[in-house]
Design a protein around this motif. Structure first.
Motif, PDB file in Angstrom:
ATOM      1  N   LEU A   1      76.804  27.555  11.109  1.00 17.22           N
ATOM      2  CA  LEU A   1      76.352  26.299  11.727  1.00 17.22           C
ATOM      3  C   LEU A   1      76.698  26.265  13.214  1.00 17.22           C
ATOM      4  CD1 LEU A   1      75.053  23.562  10.954  1.00 17.22           C
ATOM      5  CD2 LEU A   1      77.349  22.664  10.653  1.00 17.22           C
ATOM      6  N   LEU A   2      77.891  26.725  13.542  1.00 15.26           N
ATOM      7  CA  LEU A   2      78.298  26.727  14.952  1.00 15.26           C
ATOM      8  C   LEU A   2      77.475  27.713  15.781  1.00 15.26           C
ATOM      9  CD1 LEU A   2      82.154  26.382  14.629  1.00 15.26           C
ATOM     10  CD2 LEU A   2      80.624  24.794  15.769  1.00 15.26           C
ATOM     11  N   LEU A   3      77.176  28.874  15.171  1.00 18.90           N
ATOM     12  CA  LEU A   3      76.325  29.842  15.882  1.00 18.90           C
ATOM     13  C   LEU A   3      74.960  29.219  16.153  1.00 18.90           C
ATOM     14  CD1 LEU A   3      77.019  33.229  14.036  1.00 18.90           C
ATOM     15  CD2 LEU A   3      77.369  32.779  16.461  1.00 18.90           C
ATOM     16  N   PHE A   4      74.439  28.535  15.151  1.00 23.09           N
ATOM     17  CA  PHE A   4      73.134  27.878  15.294  1.00 23.09           C
ATOM     18  C   PHE A   4      73.198  26.815  16.407  1.00 23.09           C
ATOM     19  CE2 PHE A   4      70.304  24.354  13.982  1.00 23.09           C
ATOM     20  CZ  PHE A   4      69.092  25.018  14.059  1.00 23.09           C
ATOM     21  N   GLY A   5      74.228  25.978  16.353  1.00 20.80           N
ATOM     22  CA  GLY A   5      74.373  24.916  17.351  1.00 20.80           C
ATOM     23  C   GLY A   5      74.524  25.475  18.762  1.00 20.80           C
ATOM     24  N   PHE A   6      75.338  26.506  18.883  1.00 24.31           N
ATOM     25  CA  PHE A   6      75.560  27.082  20.212  1.00 24.31           C
ATOM     26  C   PHE A   6      74.325  27.807  20.731  1.00 24.31           C
ATOM     27  CE2 PHE A   6      79.864  25.819  20.215  1.00 24.31           C
ATOM     28  CZ  PHE A   6      80.311  25.949  21.511  1.00 24.31           C
ATOM     29  N   SER A   7      73.487  28.322  19.818  1.00 22.59           N
ATOM     30  CA  SER A   7      72.254  28.962  20.304  1.00 22.59           C
ATOM     31  C   SER A   7      71.378  27.921  21.005  1.00 22.59           C
ATOM     32  CB  SER A   7      71.502  29.637  19.146  1.00 22.59           C
ATOM     33  OG  SER A   7      70.876  28.680  18.331  1.00 22.59           O
ATOM     34  N   ILE A   8      71.370  26.701  20.461  1.00 20.29           N
ATOM     35  CA  ILE A   8      70.568  25.637  21.092  1.00 20.29           C
ATOM     36  C   ILE A   8      71.208  25.214  22.420  1.00 20.29           C
ATOM     37  CG2 ILE A   8      69.648  23.295  20.801  1.00 20.29           C
ATOM     38  CD1 ILE A   8      69.715  23.773  17.779  1.00 20.29           C
ATOM     39  N   LEU A   9      72.525  25.062  22.382  1.00 24.41           N
ATOM     40  CA  LEU A   9      73.223  24.670  23.614  1.00 24.41           C
ATOM     41  C   LEU A   9      73.006  25.713  24.711  1.00 24.41           C
ATOM     42  CD1 LEU A   9      75.247  22.812  25.076  1.00 24.41           C
ATOM     43  CD2 LEU A   9      77.085  24.153  24.087  1.00 24.41           C
ATOM     44  N   TRP A  10      73.132  26.987  24.333  1.00 26.08           N
ATOM     45  CA  TRP A  10      72.942  28.058  25.312  1.00 26.08           C
ATOM     46  C   TRP A  10      71.527  27.999  25.897  1.00 26.08           C
ATOM     47  CZ3 TRP A  10      69.469  31.974  25.913  1.00 26.08           C
ATOM     48  CH2 TRP A  10      69.744  32.878  26.940  1.00 26.08           C
ATOM     49  N   ALA A  11      70.548  27.825  25.000  1.00 24.77           N
ATOM     50  CA  ALA A  11      69.154  27.785  25.468  1.00 24.77           C
ATOM     51  C   ALA A  11      68.949  26.605  26.423  1.00 24.77           C
ATOM     52  CB  ALA A  11      68.203  27.671  24.278  1.00 24.77           C
ATOM     53  N   GLY A  12      69.593  25.492  26.107  1.00 28.69           N
ATOM     54  CA  GLY A  12      69.481  24.316  26.968  1.00 28.69           C
ATOM     55  C   GLY A  12      70.017  24.598  28.362  1.00 28.69           C
ATOM     56  N   LEU A  13      71.183  25.215  28.419  1.00 27.00           N
ATOM     57  CA  LEU A  13      71.780  25.513  29.725  1.00 27.00           C
ATOM     58  C   LEU A  13      70.950  26.548  30.488  1.00 27.00           C
ATOM     59  CD1 LEU A  13      75.589  25.660  28.826  1.00 27.00           C
ATOM     60  CD2 LEU A  13      74.384  23.838  30.013  1.00 27.00           C
ATOM     61  N   PHE A  14      70.510  27.567  29.757  1.00 29.12           N
ATOM     62  CA  PHE A  14      69.697  28.617  30.389  1.00 29.12           C
ATOM     63  C   PHE A  14      68.420  28.006  30.968  1.00 29.12           C
ATOM     64  CE2 PHE A  14      66.189  31.643  30.076  1.00 29.12           C
ATOM     65  CZ  PHE A  14      66.681  32.700  30.813  1.00 29.12           C
ATOM     66  N   PHE A  15      67.777  27.171  30.160  1.00 29.54           N
ATOM     67  CA  PHE A  15      66.520  26.552  30.594  1.00 29.54           C
ATOM     68  C   PHE A  15      66.766  25.636  31.798  1.00 29.54           C
ATOM     69  CE2 PHE A  15      63.422  23.049  30.276  1.00 29.54           C
ATOM     70  CZ  PHE A  15      62.253  23.780  30.422  1.00 29.54           C
ATOM     71  N   ALA A  16      67.836  24.836  31.718  1.00 28.43           N
ATOM     72  CA  ALA A  16      68.132  23.887  32.795  1.00 28.43           C
ATOM     73  C   ALA A  16      68.357  24.624  34.114  1.00 28.43           C
ATOM     74  CB  ALA A  16      69.362  23.061  32.437  1.00 28.43           C
ATOM     75  N   GLN A  17      68.947  25.796  34.029  1.00 26.64           N
ATOM     76  CA  GLN A  17      69.229  26.559  35.244  1.00 26.64           C
ATOM     77  C   GLN A  17      67.955  27.157  35.842  1.00 26.64           C
ATOM     78  OE1 GLN A  17      72.784  29.372  36.517  1.00 26.64           O
ATOM     79  NE2 GLN A  17      71.838  30.048  34.644  1.00 26.64           N
ATOM     80  N   PHE A  18      67.177  27.802  34.987  1.00 25.59           N
ATOM     81  CA  PHE A  18      66.033  28.522  35.535  1.00 25.59           C
ATOM     82  C   PHE A  18      64.817  27.637  35.792  1.00 25.59           C
ATOM     83  CE2 PHE A  18      68.778  31.934  34.434  1.00 25.59           C
ATOM     84  CZ  PHE A  18      68.613  32.779  35.521  1.00 25.59           C
ATOM     85  N   LEU A  19      64.750  26.492  35.105  1.00 27.79           N
ATOM     86  CA  LEU A  19      63.664  25.555  35.402  1.00 27.79           C
ATOM     87  C   LEU A  19      63.730  25.112  36.862  1.00 27.79           C
ATOM     88  CD1 LEU A  19      61.374  23.513  34.336  1.00 27.79           C
ATOM     89  CD2 LEU A  19      63.237  21.859  34.393  1.00 27.79           C
ATOM     90  N   LEU A  20      64.948  24.787  37.306  1.00 23.48           N
ATOM     91  CA  LEU A  20      65.100  24.279  38.676  1.00 23.48           C
ATOM     92  C   LEU A  20      64.767  25.341  39.709  1.00 23.48           C
ATOM     93  CD1 LEU A  20      68.259  22.010  38.514  1.00 23.48           C
ATOM     94  CD2 LEU A  20      65.874  21.454  38.136  1.00 23.48           C
ATOM     95  N   ILE A  21      65.139  26.573  39.410  1.00 27.07           N
ATOM     96  CA  ILE A  21      64.838  27.660  40.346  1.00 27.07           C
ATOM     97  C   ILE A  21      63.330  27.876  40.416  1.00 27.07           C
ATOM     98  CG2 ILE A  21      65.127  30.140  40.737  1.00 27.07           C
ATOM     99  CD1 ILE A  21      67.930  29.833  39.403  1.00 27.07           C
ATOM    100  N   TRP A  22      62.684  27.871  39.250  1.00 25.86           N
ATOM    101  CA  TRP A  22      61.235  28.067  39.209  1.00 25.86           C
ATOM    102  C   TRP A  22      60.509  26.900  39.899  1.00 25.86           C
ATOM    103  CZ3 TRP A  22      57.871  24.725  36.568  1.00 25.86           C
ATOM    104  CH2 TRP A  22      56.536  25.123  36.570  1.00 25.86           C
ATOM    105  N   TYR A  23      60.968  25.678  39.622  1.00 24.37           N
ATOM    106  CA  TYR A  23      60.273  24.495  40.100  1.00 24.37           C
ATOM    107  C   TYR A  23      60.339  24.369  41.625  1.00 24.37           C
ATOM    108  CZ  TYR A  23      58.430  19.732  39.517  1.00 24.37           C
ATOM    109  OH  TYR A  23      57.645  18.606  39.525  1.00 24.37           O
ATOM    110  N   ALA A  24      61.546  24.571  42.156  1.00 25.05           N
ATOM    111  CA  ALA A  24      61.709  24.412  43.604  1.00 25.05           C
ATOM    112  C   ALA A  24      61.034  25.554  44.361  1.00 25.05           C
ATOM    113  CB  ALA A  24      63.186  24.348  43.964  1.00 25.05           C
ATOM    114  N   ASN A  25      61.042  26.740  43.743  1.00 26.28           N
ATOM    115  CA  ASN A  25      60.342  27.894  44.312  1.00 26.28           C
ATOM    116  C   ASN A  25      60.801  28.212  45.739  1.00 26.28           C
ATOM    117  OD1 ASN A  25      58.564  29.983  44.045  1.00 26.28           O
ATOM    118  ND2 ASN A  25      56.768  28.829  44.717  1.00 26.28           N
ATOM    119  N   LEU A  26      62.103  28.126  45.961  1.00 25.59           N
ATOM    120  CA  LEU A  26      62.641  28.443  47.288  1.00 25.59           C
ATOM    121  C   LEU A  26      62.899  29.949  47.381  1.00 25.59           C
ATOM    122  CD1 LEU A  26      65.269  25.551  47.576  1.00 25.59           C
ATOM    123  CD2 LEU A  26      63.064  25.696  48.740  1.00 25.59           C
TER     124      LEU A  26
END
Lengths: 353, 430
Positions: free
Chosen positions: A220-245
């Motif tokens: 259960l913890l592995l499952f939960g952390f996979s979602i948390l990890w994906a959230g953090l990964f997405f949050a980081q790279f979305l901003l880089i992609w969006y701003a396109n600096l």
């Protein structure tokens, strides 16, 4: 029949031999490229500190999850010293970092080595205190777990900002500290999943109900952390992609435009999110030893792929040395897990829920 | 027999809170209602006279209204999170807080939802935000995080309402059993025919766990989206990757503080000391401490990396925050959110209700200021010195903000007389 379990003295001796061997390979003229040690450190730094941190968190919140593995996770504390020893070996290799020619207030050789070595040693001392206190038989005091977690967050933040992010200086991501200490906890849970592989069968004979429940909790913890990890990964790279600096996107584009980083990117996305999420979605899978341990192994592989993804374009490395270092430390980890009962004699706190 | 009498006692004690209101309660209702009506009057005035009555202008086009929106969304986010996460992790102390936290979520969302409308000025055009087919070929910009907000917040509202309502169903049946006449009938209808047999409990437990598991990542995603309202821009101080987890942690910090602000007086006034023991309040104080540490970590990282990067605009922005015209607000923010909560490392203070209550108020002040500092300072000091300019909120904005607090407390006060403030069935299990 010989006893293959390590005593505490034997464990520290073996750690010194291991560090000396790696030092010899790095500086004995056997390899030309120096980056393998840094790559190895960034990988095992998260795993070892994360495993002890998981034990500290469970102790702090009196959690029932993975309680049966608390001793094994805490027994990894001598390996925290190995991290400090290996980091000390990095001193002559700081030329790897692009800032080494243009030092700044934060990024200069003495301060870089000083703060990182201090944080690694503090983490070792705090981990040792936590482990020894847990076996003392005295009522558990939260302060030991709190102190360890504080040093863990400091070390992992420095791992993110100093060891990894500064290799791409002046590129920055403020997420790196938080991202890597979350990832280290994820790695710690994956270590628990692998440890289950070693301890599941014998423990099923003595406490089948608890062992089955704890395996499910790891799933259960592995499952939960996979979602948390994906959230953090997405949050980081979305901003880089969006701003396109230009000063930000180059970090991603140069990695996605070349082999093997592009493939590594897929590998760590699969290992750290896609497979754990899909495979552990069903409740039966979370209680299946083969599933949980296979996913744990994949998570650790994903973590390794991610470290390569971040560092490969910035530093050289020697494939053989990289494999050898990681193999040796993995064997050491298994030996310590195998010897956990001798390294940490039983106390009621370690084993009770 | 003893068991039956204790469950009977729990029902009596919790439902006693729903009895005839006292004068003090009515005075509170009156005061909250008055403040709310004052805010509504000022909003009406703003609609009649135009946005000129608000202090927002060039270059600070987002001011107190957006601050209020983020603040209330933050409060809303921790309610369900506290309840759902603690349920998933089988934390027993949740029973003392979950109902109040979930109700707080709903009310805070209702209040938060007003602010985009207030900020819009021409509120009658709010429907432009929704993607509906029309002859004028107006279509929303799906790449705008403001549109993501519309979907995220409304989804969250829906899930939170369902989570709140599902948790209430067994308790509504108890109220229906104990209330005679017409009022009892209303509760009976609301309890959806709950009789509490084993089949119903089996379905209920499954659904409740599913909703808790669904709500947890949803909460994180929604507040991340709110943070991206700022972070997807390239404005110095806003465009930073840590914003999503930083906002989520901030939301839990402010929401936990608000739960403490609400529960401590509620515990005393409704005589619920037996059901909300000090040990439970201590546990929630630890959550406050943990989230404060994460927020403090984010403050240090933000400031530190601005100077690490060597980026002139980022460095100036963070220098301005700490030493510029808004420095007082910045340092109050740091003190309230990151320094004062450190006192909770002392166990005695975690168990001191008066101290915790005051601290929770200060954290709420600090969290409101945090949003103000983030929203305003970055706009006041953008890239071009020619376009720099400070912002001071007008009386209209301050009045409408006060009105939002009036509405929130009014709704909460009504809640404690209409619905059970603690989960009776979970207390019985405990």
């Amino acid at each position: 029949m010989h006893d293959t379990k390590l005593s505490i003295g034997g464990c520290y001796s073996l750690l010194l031999i291991l560090a000396a061997t790696i030092g010899l390979i790095e500086y004995g003229g056997l390899i030309a490229q120096p980056g393998s040690l840094l790559l190895t450190l960034t990988f095992w730094g998260s795993i070892i500190q994360g495993a002890v941190a998981v034990a500290a968190v469970t102790a702090l919140v009196r959690a029932q999850w993975i309680a049966s593995l608390r001793r094994e996770l805490l027994a990894l504390y001598p390996l925290l010293l190995l991290l400090a020893l290996l980091f000390a070996l990095l001193w002559p290799q700081l030329d790897l970092f692009p800032w080494s020619d243009h030092p700044t207030v934060w990024l200069n050789r003495p301060f870089f080595m000083g703060r990182n070595l201090t944080s690694l040693l503090l983490t070792f001392l705090a981990g040792r205190q936590l482990a020894l206190h847990s076996t003392s038989g005295a009522p558990f005091k939260d302060r030991y777990a709190v102190i360890y977690l504080a040093t863990f967050v400091l070390s992992q933040s420095l791992l993110g900002f100093d060891w990894l992010m500064s290799a791409a200086y002046p590129w920055i991501s403020t997420m790196f500290g938080l991202y890597f200490f979350t990832e280290a906890l994820y790695a710690g849970i994956a270590v628990s999943g692998l440890a289950m592989l070693l301890y599941f069968r014998p423990r099923m004979q003595t406490a089948p109900k608890d062992t089955a429940r704890h395996l499910r909790d790891v799933g259960l913890l592995l499952f939960g952390f996979s979602i948390l990890w994906a959230g953090l990964f997405f949050a980081q790279f979305l901003l880089i992609w969006y701003a396109n600096l230009p000063e930000e996107v180059h970090f991603v584009t140069e990695r996605l435009a070349s082999f093997p980083e592009r493939e590594l990117c897929w590998l760590f996305l699969i290992g750290l999110f896609l497979v754990p999420f899909v495979a552990l979605l069903g409740s039966q899978a979370k209680g299946d030893l083969r599933f949980v341990s296979a996913v744990s192994l994949l998570v650790l592989s994903g973590l390794f792929a991610e470290r390569l993804f971040i560092l490969l374009p910035a530093i050289p490395y020697h494939g053989g040395a990289l494999l050898l270092y990681n193999g040796l430390i993995f064997v050491m980890l298994l030996l310590v897990l195998h010897s956990s009962e001798r390294l940490l004699p039983s106390s009621s706190f370690l084993t009770k829920d | 027999m003893q068991n039956t009498s204790s469950t009977e006692q729990i029902e009596q004690d919790v439902l006693a809170a729903m009895s005839r209101p006292s004068r003090c309660y009515l005075a509170c209702i009156f005061f909250a209602g008055l403040v709310f009506l004052g805010g509504m009057a000022l909003w009406s005035r703003q609609i009649a006279l135009g946005m000129g009555v608000a202090g927002i202008s060039h270059p600070v086009g987002w001011g107190v209204y957006i601050t209020d929106f983020v603040f209330w969304v933050g409060i809303a986010h921790s309610g369900t999170l506290i309840s759902a996460v603690l349920y998933i992790f089988r934390a027993r102390f949740r029973t003392s807080f979950n109902r109040a936290a979930e109700a707080m979520t709903i009310f805070a969302l209702m209040v938060a939802g007003l602010f985009p409308l207030i900020h819009l000025g021409r509120v009658w055009l709010a429907y432009f935000l929704f993607p509906y087919p029309n002859q004028r070929q107006l279509w929303v910009n799906f790449r705008s995080p403001l549109v993501w907000d519309v979907f995220a917040v409304s989804t969250y509202m829906l899930v939170s309402l369902v989570f709140f309502f599902v948790g209430l169903v067994p308790d509504l049946a108890i109220v229906a059993r104990r209330r005679p006449g017409f009022v009892g009938k209303i509760y009976r209808i609301a309890s959806l025919g709950w009789v509490g047999n084993s089949q119903q409990w089996r379905h209920y437990t499954k659904l409740y766990f599913f909703l808790a598991a669904f709500a947890t990542p949803l909460v994180a995603s929604v507040h991340s989206i709110v943070s991206w309202d700022f972070a997807v821009s390239i404005v110095p101080g806003w465009h930073t990757t840590i914003f999503a987890p930083y906002f989520v942690a901030g939301a839990i910090l402010s929401g936990t503080a608000m739960v403490i602000t609400l529960v401590i007086p509620m515990r005393r006034l409704l005589r619920l000391e037996t059901y909300i023991p000090i040990s439970h309040i201590e546990s929630i104080a630890k959550i406050l401490l943990l989230t404060s540490l994460i927020v403090g970590f984010a403050y240090v990282v933000e400031q530190g990396l601005a100077f690490y990067s060597g980026n002139l605009y980022e460095m100036e922005q963070f220098r301005f925050r700490a030493l510029g015209d808004y420095r007082l607000l910045f340092w109050i923010m740091v003190s309230c959110n990151a320094i004062l909560p450190l006192t909770l490392f002392v166990g005695r203070l975690r168990r001191n209700l008066a101290y915790l209550f005051i601290l929770s108020l200060l954290v709420n002040v600090g969290m409101w200021l945090e949003r103000f500092v983030i929203v305003v300072t970055s706009l006041a000091r953008d890239f071009d010195p020619y376009a720099w300019g400070n912002y001071t909120p007008s009386l209209t904005e301050i009045g409408i903000t006060a009105g939002s607090f009036g509405l929130f407390f009014l709704l909460f006060l009504l809640f404690i007389k209409i619905l059970p403030v603690l989960s009776i069935t979970e207390l019985k299990e405990r």
